[in-house]
Design an enzyme around this catalytic site. Sequence first.
Site, PDB file in Angstrom:
ATOM      1  N   TYR A 176     -45.166 -14.273  13.533  1.00 35.86           N
ATOM      2  CA  TYR A 176     -44.880 -15.020  14.755  1.00 35.86           C
ATOM      3  C   TYR A 176     -45.332 -14.230  15.971  1.00 35.86           C
ATOM      4  O   TYR A 176     -45.015 -13.055  16.119  1.00 35.86           O
ATOM      5  CB  TYR A 176     -43.392 -15.297  14.842  1.00 35.86           C
ATOM      6  CG  TYR A 176     -43.019 -16.354  15.848  1.00 35.86           C
ATOM      7  CD1 TYR A 176     -43.084 -17.701  15.514  1.00 35.86           C
ATOM      8  CD2 TYR A 176     -42.598 -16.006  17.119  1.00 35.86           C
ATOM      9  CE1 TYR A 176     -42.743 -18.684  16.433  1.00 35.86           C
ATOM     10  CE2 TYR A 176     -42.252 -16.980  18.043  1.00 35.86           C
ATOM     11  CZ  TYR A 176     -42.324 -18.314  17.692  1.00 35.86           C
ATOM     12  OH  TYR A 176     -41.979 -19.268  18.612  1.00 35.86           O
ATOM     13  N   SER A 177     -46.101 -14.884  16.843  1.00 35.83           N
ATOM     14  CA  SER A 177     -46.689 -14.181  17.980  1.00 35.83           C
ATOM     15  C   SER A 177     -46.554 -14.986  19.259  1.00 35.83           C
ATOM     16  O   SER A 177     -47.237 -15.990  19.457  1.00 35.83           O
ATOM     17  CB  SER A 177     -48.168 -13.878  17.725  1.00 35.83           C
ATOM     18  OG  SER A 177     -48.757 -13.296  18.873  1.00 35.83           O
ATOM     19  N   SER A 179     -38.641 -21.100  22.921  1.00 37.91           N
ATOM     20  CA  SER A 179     -39.859 -21.363  22.145  1.00 37.91           C
ATOM     21  C   SER A 179     -40.134 -22.837  21.888  1.00 37.91           C
ATOM     22  O   SER A 179     -41.211 -23.178  21.391  1.00 37.91           O
ATOM     23  CB  SER A 179     -39.817 -20.607  20.820  1.00 37.91           C
ATOM     24  OG  SER A 179     -40.068 -19.234  21.035  1.00 37.91           O
TER      25      SER A 179
END
Length: 414
Positions: free
Chosen positions: A221-222, A121
């Site tokens: 969170y996506s 991420s």
Amino acid sequence: MVGKPAWSPTARPGKLDSVNRFREENEQMDAHGRVVRFTVRITVAVAASSLLGVAAIGTASAGQRADQVRDAVRELVSPGGFPGAVAYFRTGGTTRRLGAGVADLATGEPATPGLRFRIASNTKSFVATVLLQLAGEGEVSLDDSIERWLPGTVRGPGYTPSEITLRMLLNHTSGLHDPDEAELFEPYFAGNRGYVYEPSEVIRRSLLTRPAFDPGQGVAYSNTGYLLLGQVIEKVTHHDVRAEIQRRLVRPLGLTRTSFPRHDPVLHGPHLHGYGMTGQDLTTFSPSYDWTAGAMVSTVDDLATFHRALLGGKLLKPAQQAELTRLVPNGQGYGGYGAGIETIDFGCPDGSTQTMWGNTGAGPGFYSVSMSSADGSRQLVLAANVFDLERESKGNPATMPRSTLPVGVAALCR
């Protein structure tokens, strides 16, 4: 990709014993302003304490702080911990690069600071920076809806794409669901590590489940939001998003060991091997499912260079820099989300709570942290080579052998 783990929550120990090798590369300025580098290689017996003296950080000198960071990194690879860990640590004008344990359990190759790893991420901050640059150039507005740029893409029960803005995708307030069920990853768990997902298929699966909340009415969170942002960048620029990241960020910053594979499951060049909690080697793993949410590969030095430039205001115009750091609480009580970066608040040994800025990343075989103090004077990039995606996707919290937080405390607390 599944969910968003906090900065290395403590997990049950696995069965991974590591070699207590240690490598340290130091860089500091001499009296004439020139960079001086030197390397130390040590074989150590690692102490058992998880905090390793960080209680004295509040009054530590720069040299003492560096020793505490070094000891905390060593502790990560003590018996029952990670096979290997690498770190970049900067305080003031002094930079240290640390490596401990092994990069490869099969060969015993030592973990050294220049090795590549999957940054997961941490990719999001690169993608967000490109989008914010496009906003600064007047090509997009963060108030634009996803329907404007990708008409007909966001379709599913309960979704209102005309109300989902690019800003909401950046700061995780869109409500978009992630297909985080284990079924998405079954091809990989069954042994087909090269299985390829196209972003459109991952997005389609996401939209089969209703949104977590109406647009802008919550925080969740996506990763799906960042897949959509990748598609928006390609729609606006008419270029592959990887080419835009290369042209705008990687090449100008000299990030020579940073890459963005899309389908290739193999890590090329010198690299850490990544593992699951039972020691299975997860290094070869298609990044296709993660794309602009988490597919990039880098090193601790390259990540440090990028985040220092980003947080230091060198990549964005003032209005977009303000958007980058405009926070919404993350809903978990320890920080917030900006436009592609996050903050983490944690208690320091002197009793204070301090806010750190940057990103974390977790994906098959690797966990990484790239964080800086609010004033930019202290910076840490850390990568360790265990993260168990299969366990996480099935709800098992034991995804890493131990917490990496003591390294952060040692490096970043005042």
